[in-house]
Design a protein around this motif. Structure first.
Motif, PDB file in Angstrom:
ATOM      1  N   ALA A   1      -8.476 -56.424  18.632  1.00  0.00           N
ATOM      2  CA  ALA A   1      -8.652 -56.684  17.197  1.00  0.00           C
ATOM      3  C   ALA A   1      -8.613 -58.186  16.907  1.00  0.00           C
ATOM      4  O   ALA A   1      -9.382 -58.682  16.072  1.00  0.00           O
ATOM      5  CB  ALA A   1      -7.574 -55.960  16.401  1.00  0.00           C
ATOM      6  N   LEU A   2      -7.734 -58.912  17.587  1.00  0.00           N
ATOM      7  CA  LEU A   2      -7.656 -60.356  17.364  1.00  0.00           C
ATOM      8  C   LEU A   2      -8.912 -61.059  17.876  1.00  0.00           C
ATOM      9  O   LEU A   2      -9.395 -62.010  17.249  1.00  0.00           O
ATOM     10  CB  LEU A   2      -6.415 -60.924  18.048  1.00  0.00           C
ATOM     11  N   VAL A   3      -9.447 -60.592  19.011  1.00  0.00           N
ATOM     12  CA  VAL A   3     -10.701 -61.172  19.505  1.00  0.00           C
ATOM     13  C   VAL A   3     -11.819 -60.914  18.509  1.00  0.00           C
ATOM     14  O   VAL A   3     -12.624 -61.803  18.212  1.00  0.00           O
ATOM     15  CB  VAL A   3     -11.044 -60.586  20.887  1.00  0.00           C
TER      16      VAL A   3
ATOM     17  N   ARG B   1     -11.323 -67.576  22.157  1.00  0.00           N
ATOM     18  CA  ARG B   1     -10.657 -68.857  22.437  1.00  0.00           C
ATOM     19  C   ARG B   1      -9.263 -68.954  21.821  1.00  0.00           C
ATOM     20  O   ARG B   1      -8.286 -69.253  22.530  1.00  0.00           O
ATOM     21  CB  ARG B   1     -11.539 -70.011  21.972  1.00  0.00           C
ATOM     22  N   PRO B   2      -9.089 -68.734  20.503  1.00  0.00           N
ATOM     23  CA  PRO B   2      -7.726 -68.837  19.956  1.00  0.00           C
ATOM     24  C   PRO B   2      -6.780 -67.778  20.496  1.00  0.00           C
ATOM     25  O   PRO B   2      -5.571 -68.022  20.596  1.00  0.00           O
ATOM     26  CB  PRO B   2      -7.940 -68.672  18.435  1.00  0.00           C
ATOM     27  N   VAL B   3      -7.307 -66.613  20.879  1.00  0.00           N
ATOM     28  CA  VAL B   3      -6.439 -65.576  21.444  1.00  0.00           C
ATOM     29  C   VAL B   3      -5.935 -66.002  22.818  1.00  0.00           C
ATOM     30  O   VAL B   3      -4.753 -65.816  23.150  1.00  0.00           O
ATOM     31  CB  VAL B   3      -7.198 -64.236  21.513  1.00  0.00           C
ATOM     32  N   ILE B   4      -6.815 -66.580  23.629  1.00  0.00           N
ATOM     33  CA  ILE B   4      -6.397 -67.069  24.942  1.00  0.00           C
ATOM     34  C   ILE B   4      -5.338 -68.155  24.790  1.00  0.00           C
ATOM     35  O   ILE B   4      -4.311 -68.148  25.476  1.00  0.00           O
ATOM     36  CB  ILE B   4      -7.602 -67.598  25.731  1.00  0.00           C
ATOM     37  N   VAL B   5      -5.574 -69.097  23.882  1.00  0.00           N
ATOM     38  CA  VAL B   5      -4.630 -70.203  23.695  1.00  0.00           C
ATOM     39  C   VAL B   5      -3.279 -69.675  23.207  1.00  0.00           C
ATOM     40  O   VAL B   5      -2.218 -70.086  23.706  1.00  0.00           O
ATOM     41  CB  VAL B   5      -5.201 -71.238  22.708  1.00  0.00           C
TER      42      VAL B   5
END
Length: 464
Positions: free
Chosen positions: A69-71, A77-81
């Motif tokens: 859901a966040l992706v 990119r922000p989810v990975i970070v």
């Protein structure tokens, strides 16, 4: 001729993902190789260590459940970070917890670590599927090899620390610093926009129409026009937002669920080794603490070797054969560890265990991505199943180990390996169907049979 990546940014993205896969491996291996020392420092029993490990299970489940859901909302990119920052926070919290010998603090650190791994790895696998399509050849096995390489480095540092008696809190603090440095190098190479959803009715007037959006996240149509090959600006690889209906349909896809069965068994075997192998060698085969950590380093080395060298084998014999054979090889290794009362045999069998499981997760993810439309959803769902096996399943083995011993606790894992071998034919490449939605006549699917880059042959349905 092999497909060339459309832009230097793709190569830079792959290098960034290599670091993003290595960081969780480094962090988890640091925890694993020092578990005998941490267990002694906390004064915990096997069952109590299982409860501590449930901190990682809770965190990883939270991360896994919200990652897709966040992706879809923010892109990968922000989810990975965010996930990597949680990994660093988890390592730091464990350092503090071991300093004061507080089991709840260590469990909370594992919760943060698990949440970070769950978030970042699901998003990283979605990115990896995109990069894999852009390269036109298998990339995910090598990316997961970087996870194993990070594990090997972490295990080497852990063996050295255990052998020298280096204090666990200082060891964890040093790894925290290393994680921060690697993250600083990785973040600039991650391209924004990948995996983000858009309204289902939007973009119909745009270039490439809605099919361009569904193709971008690793589907068969992904190409320079959907991968940001122009070189300027972010790559925007979006998925149509259709609510929960599409995800519910994925849960009804029998082939995808069979692939999920393969990945669950393989990742549970990997997670069981990651969480319990040093203690299994120390308690089950009466090895010294340092030697138990060294055996785990051998497991990590076998995993890394299989992932980096497995590409030609997959190209020659095909994905189902490699996965089925790997599951059986793992079963043999676990059987030797569980039933043969010999430390030497157990140490050698761990190499079979690591080599057999090495390609399970990445090849199953590739199979899931090719199993139908909505590649982002399919990869995310399969990643979710995989990380349940990797991070949530192993703590439950601790309760079996408390009552029956850790060697006996590995028997359910052995049985799941036999199930995974039986399900492995489901990972065969899906035939290319002319006129299939999202897979036009000119679609070029990813080849895992040694024919990457060849033109598809629509008249031969047996050739994907």
């Amino acid at each position: 001729m092999e497909n060339a990546p459309p832009d230097p940014l793709v190569r830079r993205h792959r290098r960034a993902l290599q670091l993003c896969f290595a960081i969780p491996g480094l962090s988890l291996a640091t925890w694993v190789t020092r578990t005998p020392d941490i267990r002694d420092r906390l004064g915990a029993s096997t069952a109590e260590m299982g409860l501590v490990l449930f901190g990682m299970s809770i965190g990883s489940m939270l991360g896994i459940l919200v990652a897709a859901a966040l992706v879809a909302r923010f892109s990968t990119r922000p989810v990975i970070v965010a996930g990597m920052c949680l990994v660093a926070a988890g390592v730091g919290t464990m350092a503090l917890g071991t300093t004061v010998a507080s089991a709840p603090s260590v469990a909370f650190g594992l919760l943060l670590l698990g949440a970070g791994v769950g978030l970042s790895e699901v998003a990283s696998n979605v990115d990896g599927a995109v990069v894999e399509r852009e390269f036109g050849r298998p990339v995910l096995p090598a990316l997961h090899g970087c996870y194993s390489l990070g594990t090997l480095i972490g295990a080497g540092l852990g063996v050295a620390g255990a052998a020298s008696g280096f204090p666990v809190p200082w060891h964890l603090a040093a790894v925290l610093l290393l994680v921060a440095v690697l993250l600083a190098f990785a973040v600039p190479g991650l391209r924004p926009g990948i995996g983000r959803s858009r309204p289902a009715d939007a973009g119909s007037a745009g270039a490439g129409s809605a099919d361009a959006g569904t193709a971008g996240a690793g589907s068969a149509d992904a190409g320079p026009e959907t991968a940001g090959s122009a070189g300027a600006g972010p790559v925007v690889v979006e998925q149509p937002a259709t609510g929960g209906v599409r995800e519910r349909r994925l849960y009804l896809d029998l082939r995808l669920l069979m692939i999920g069965g393969v990945v669950f068994g393989m990742t549970l075997a990997e997670g069981a080794a990651t969480d319990w192998l040093p203690l299994l060698m120390v308690d089950g085969h009466e090895m010294p603490s340092g030697l138990g950590s060294l055996v785990y380093a051998g497991f990590a080395a076998a995993m890394a070797a299989g992932r980096f060298a497995g590409g030609p084998v997959v190209a020659r014999v095909g994905r189902p054969v490699v996965l089925g054979g790997g599951a059986l090889l793992t079963a043999v290794g676990i059987a030797l560890v569980s039933f043969v009362d010999s430390p030497v045999a157990a140490g050698c069998a761990v190499l079979l265990w690591g080599l057999g499981t090495s390609l399970g997760f990445p090849l199953a993810l590739s199979a899931a991505g090719e199993s139908g439309p909505d590649t982002t959803g399919r990869v995310a769902l399969t990643s979710r199943i995989g990380y349940v096996g990797l991070l949530v399943g192993p703590p439950a083995l601790g309760f079996l180990g408390e009552h029956h011993g850790l060697r006996a606790a590995m028997v359910p894992v052995l049985l799941l390996m036999l199930v995974a071998a039986a399900l492995s034919p489901a990972t065969a490449p899906r035939p290319l169907r002319t006129g299939e939605p999202g897979r036009g006549d000119d679609a070029r699917p990813l080849r895992t049979d040694g024919a990457a880059g060849r033109e598809p042959v629509p008249s031969r349905p047996d050739r994907p």
